[in-house]
Design a protein around this motif. Sequence first.
Motif, PDB file in Angstrom:
ATOM      1  N   GLN A  25       0.824  -1.210   0.000  1.00  0.00           N
ATOM      2  CA  GLN A  25       0.000   0.000   0.000  1.00  0.00           C
ATOM      3  C   GLN A  25       0.861   1.264   0.000  1.00  0.00           C
ATOM      4  OE1 GLN A  25      -1.971   1.242   3.629  1.00  0.00           O
ATOM      5  NE2 GLN A  25      -3.912   1.456   2.542  1.00  0.00           N
ATOM      6  N   ASN A  26       1.840   1.305   0.900  1.00  0.00           N
ATOM      7  CA  ASN A  26       2.728   2.464   0.950  1.00  0.00           C
ATOM      8  C   ASN A  26       3.531   2.612  -0.336  1.00  0.00           C
ATOM      9  OD1 ASN A  26       1.933   3.256   3.478  1.00  0.00           O
ATOM     10  ND2 ASN A  26       3.620   2.259   4.544  1.00  0.00           N
ATOM     11  N   ALA A  27       3.957   1.489  -0.884  1.00  0.00           N
ATOM     12  CA  ALA A  27       4.724   1.531  -2.128  1.00  0.00           C
ATOM     13  C   ALA A  27       3.883   2.089  -3.268  1.00  0.00           C
ATOM     14  CB  ALA A  27       5.226   0.130  -2.484  1.00  0.00           C
ATOM     15  N   PHE A  28       2.599   1.754  -3.267  1.00  0.00           N
ATOM     16  CA  PHE A  28       1.690   2.264  -4.298  1.00  0.00           C
ATOM     17  C   PHE A  28       1.574   3.788  -4.213  1.00  0.00           C
ATOM     18  CE2 PHE A  28      -2.531   3.411  -5.887  1.00  0.00           C
ATOM     19  CZ  PHE A  28      -2.562   2.752  -7.104  1.00  0.00           C
ATOM     20  N   VAL A  29       1.316   4.297  -3.002  1.00  0.00           N
ATOM     21  CA  VAL A  29       1.191   5.740  -2.806  1.00  0.00           C
ATOM     22  C   VAL A  29       2.513   6.436  -3.109  1.00  0.00           C
ATOM     23  CG1 VAL A  29       0.648   7.551  -1.130  1.00  0.00           C
ATOM     24  CG2 VAL A  29      -0.603   5.392  -1.058  1.00  0.00           C
ATOM     25  N   LEU A  30       3.595   5.846  -2.660  1.00  0.00           N
ATOM     26  CA  LEU A  30       4.915   6.428  -2.899  1.00  0.00           C
ATOM     27  C   LEU A  30       5.205   6.549  -4.385  1.00  0.00           C
ATOM     28  CD1 LEU A  30       7.626   7.377  -1.665  1.00  0.00           C
ATOM     29  CD2 LEU A  30       8.391   5.003  -1.795  1.00  0.00           C
ATOM     30  N   ARG A  31       4.908   5.501  -5.108  1.00  0.00           N
ATOM     31  CA  ARG A  31       5.182   5.504  -6.546  1.00  0.00           C
ATOM     32  C   ARG A  31       4.330   6.559  -7.265  1.00  0.00           C
ATOM     33  NH1 ARG A  31       7.256   1.545  -9.911  1.00  0.00           N
ATOM     34  NH2 ARG A  31       7.518   2.381 -12.007  1.00  0.00           N
ATOM     35  N   ALA A 160      -2.176   9.932  12.780  1.00  0.00           N
ATOM     36  CA  ALA A 160      -0.936   9.402  12.201  1.00  0.00           C
ATOM     37  C   ALA A 160      -1.151   8.955  10.763  1.00  0.00           C
ATOM     38  CB  ALA A 160      -0.423   8.237  13.043  1.00  0.00           C
ATOM     39  N   SER A 161      -2.291   8.328  10.498  1.00  0.00           N
ATOM     40  CA  SER A 161      -2.588   7.868   9.140  1.00  0.00           C
ATOM     41  C   SER A 161      -2.734   9.046   8.182  1.00  0.00           C
ATOM     42  CB  SER A 161      -3.876   7.029   9.130  1.00  0.00           C
ATOM     43  OG  SER A 161      -3.689   5.808   9.807  1.00  0.00           O
ATOM     44  N   PHE A 162      -3.475  10.062   8.603  1.00  0.00           N
ATOM     45  CA  PHE A 162      -3.654  11.236   7.743  1.00  0.00           C
ATOM     46  C   PHE A 162      -2.324  11.945   7.493  1.00  0.00           C
ATOM     47  CE2 PHE A 162      -8.109  10.658   8.758  1.00  0.00           C
ATOM     48  CZ  PHE A 162      -8.753  11.108   7.609  1.00  0.00           C
ATOM     49  N   ILE A 163      -1.515  12.067   8.546  1.00  0.00           N
ATOM     50  CA  ILE A 163      -0.216  12.734   8.406  1.00  0.00           C
ATOM     51  C   ILE A 163       0.701  11.950   7.481  1.00  0.00           C
ATOM     52  CG2 ILE A 163       1.907  13.367   9.631  1.00  0.00           C
ATOM     53  CD1 ILE A 163       0.100  14.010  12.063  1.00  0.00           C
ATOM     54  N   TRP A 164       0.782  10.634   7.725  1.00  0.00           N
ATOM     55  CA  TRP A 164       1.713   9.821   6.955  1.00  0.00           C
ATOM     56  C   TRP A 164       1.334   9.745   5.481  1.00  0.00           C
ATOM     57  CZ3 TRP A 164       6.315   8.079   6.368  1.00  0.00           C
ATOM     58  CH2 TRP A 164       6.564   7.037   5.464  1.00  0.00           C
ATOM     59  N   PHE A 165       0.096   9.407   5.200  1.00  0.00           N
ATOM     60  CA  PHE A 165      -0.297   9.242   3.797  1.00  0.00           C
ATOM     61  C   PHE A 165      -0.272  10.568   3.040  1.00  0.00           C
ATOM     62  CE2 PHE A 165      -2.260   5.251   5.422  1.00  0.00           C
ATOM     63  CZ  PHE A 165      -1.522   4.384   4.629  1.00  0.00           C
ATOM     64  N   ALA A 167       1.846  13.062   3.744  1.00  0.00           N
ATOM     65  CA  ALA A 167       3.273  13.326   3.525  1.00  0.00           C
ATOM     66  C   ALA A 167       3.837  12.425   2.432  1.00  0.00           C
ATOM     67  CB  ALA A 167       4.040  13.124   4.824  1.00  0.00           C
ATOM     68  N   LEU A 168       3.406  11.172   2.452  1.00  0.00           N
ATOM     69  CA  LEU A 168       3.907  10.215   1.467  1.00  0.00           C
ATOM     70  C   LEU A 168       3.440  10.566   0.060  1.00  0.00           C
ATOM     71  CD1 LEU A 168       5.531   7.526   1.390  1.00  0.00           C
ATOM     72  CD2 LEU A 168       3.339   6.336   1.474  1.00  0.00           C
ATOM     73  N   GLY A 169       2.149  10.876  -0.063  1.00  0.00           N
ATOM     74  CA  GLY A 169       1.601  11.157  -1.378  1.00  0.00           C
ATOM     75  C   GLY A 169       2.065  12.476  -1.962  1.00  0.00           C
ATOM     76  N   PHE A 170       2.042  13.536  -1.132  1.00  0.00           N
ATOM     77  CA  PHE A 170       2.366  14.866  -1.640  1.00  0.00           C
ATOM     78  C   PHE A 170       3.854  15.201  -1.554  1.00  0.00           C
ATOM     79  CE2 PHE A 170      -2.079  15.219  -0.065  1.00  0.00           C
ATOM     80  CZ  PHE A 170      -2.690  15.384  -1.298  1.00  0.00           C
ATOM     81  N   GLY A 171       4.561  14.487  -0.677  1.00  0.00           N
ATOM     82  CA  GLY A 171       5.980  14.796  -0.521  1.00  0.00           C
ATOM     83  C   GLY A 171       6.923  13.813  -1.205  1.00  0.00           C
ATOM     84  N   ALA A 172       6.372  12.732  -1.756  1.00  0.00           N
ATOM     85  CA  ALA A 172       7.211  11.685  -2.341  1.00  0.00           C
ATOM     86  C   ALA A 172       8.096  12.213  -3.470  1.00  0.00           C
ATOM     87  CB  ALA A 172       6.342  10.543  -2.856  1.00  0.00           C
ATOM     88  N   ARG A 173       7.558  13.119  -4.250  1.00  0.00           N
ATOM     89  CA  ARG A 173       8.322  13.632  -5.380  1.00  0.00           C
ATOM     90  C   ARG A 173       9.582  14.366  -4.915  1.00  0.00           C
ATOM     91  NH1 ARG A 173       5.480  16.965 -10.369  1.00  0.00           N
ATOM     92  NH2 ARG A 173       7.071  16.507 -11.929  1.00  0.00           N
ATOM     93  N   LEU A 174       9.469  15.058  -3.784  1.00  0.00           N
ATOM     94  CA  LEU A 174      10.614  15.775  -3.235  1.00  0.00           C
ATOM     95  C   LEU A 174      11.671  14.822  -2.694  1.00  0.00           C
ATOM     96  CD1 LEU A 174       8.705  18.598  -1.285  1.00  0.00           C
ATOM     97  CD2 LEU A 174       9.742  18.735  -3.568  1.00  0.00           C
TER      98      LEU A 174
END
Length: 207
Positions: A25-31, A160-165, A167-174
């Motif tokens: 799941q995290n890998a999907f959002v990260l990608r 924690a879920s809202f913060i993490w996902f 950050a992961l989704g919107f900050g992954a590109r950075l």
Amino acid sequence: MTTTLLPALLGLATGLSLIIAIGSQNAFVLRLGIEGHNKVIVPVVLICALSDAVLILAGVLGLGLVVAGAPVAIIVIRVLGSAFLIGYGLVAARRAIRPGTLVVSGAMGATGMRVAVANVLALTWLNPHVYLDTVLFLGAVANQQGMEQRWWWAGGAIAASFIWFSALGFGARLLRPVFARPTSWRVLDAVIAVVMIALGVRLALGH
């Protein structure tokens, strides 16, 4: 303040410790974030976070009845929960020592809204581990905080879920240059291992 803030912070820390472990799941959002699929990031992040919120609340409500009706269940929950946390930490430590390849499941090349939503729903609700982690474990730990404090703890875990996902989704590109290096994943797994094992020991000691 302490009786509400402390459980919320503990819930936040425990929730982050569980969800930042790199999985499908995290890998999907990260990608999606790294590739810049901005149109689908918002619904995908909301699905992940809201799903966790529903599962956490279900765990708190369901296990609360069990604990109230059978006080001895708290001892069983503590033993199982601490064993699970320590085992989870050891797995993370193993990944840090012997890192594998980050595998992303699903049709990651697809950018359509329906495909992205279908993939994240499947990765979230068809994963048996999500029920162990979120419903059983987080619900069990929340119910050890007391009748009032458990809701603050659950609120922290949901945050924690809202913060993490987010950050992961919107900050992954950075983070693309950073996580292009395998060492970065090893450091992350090492941190997860320390936190999880520490929480497991704390739970086993009844603190």
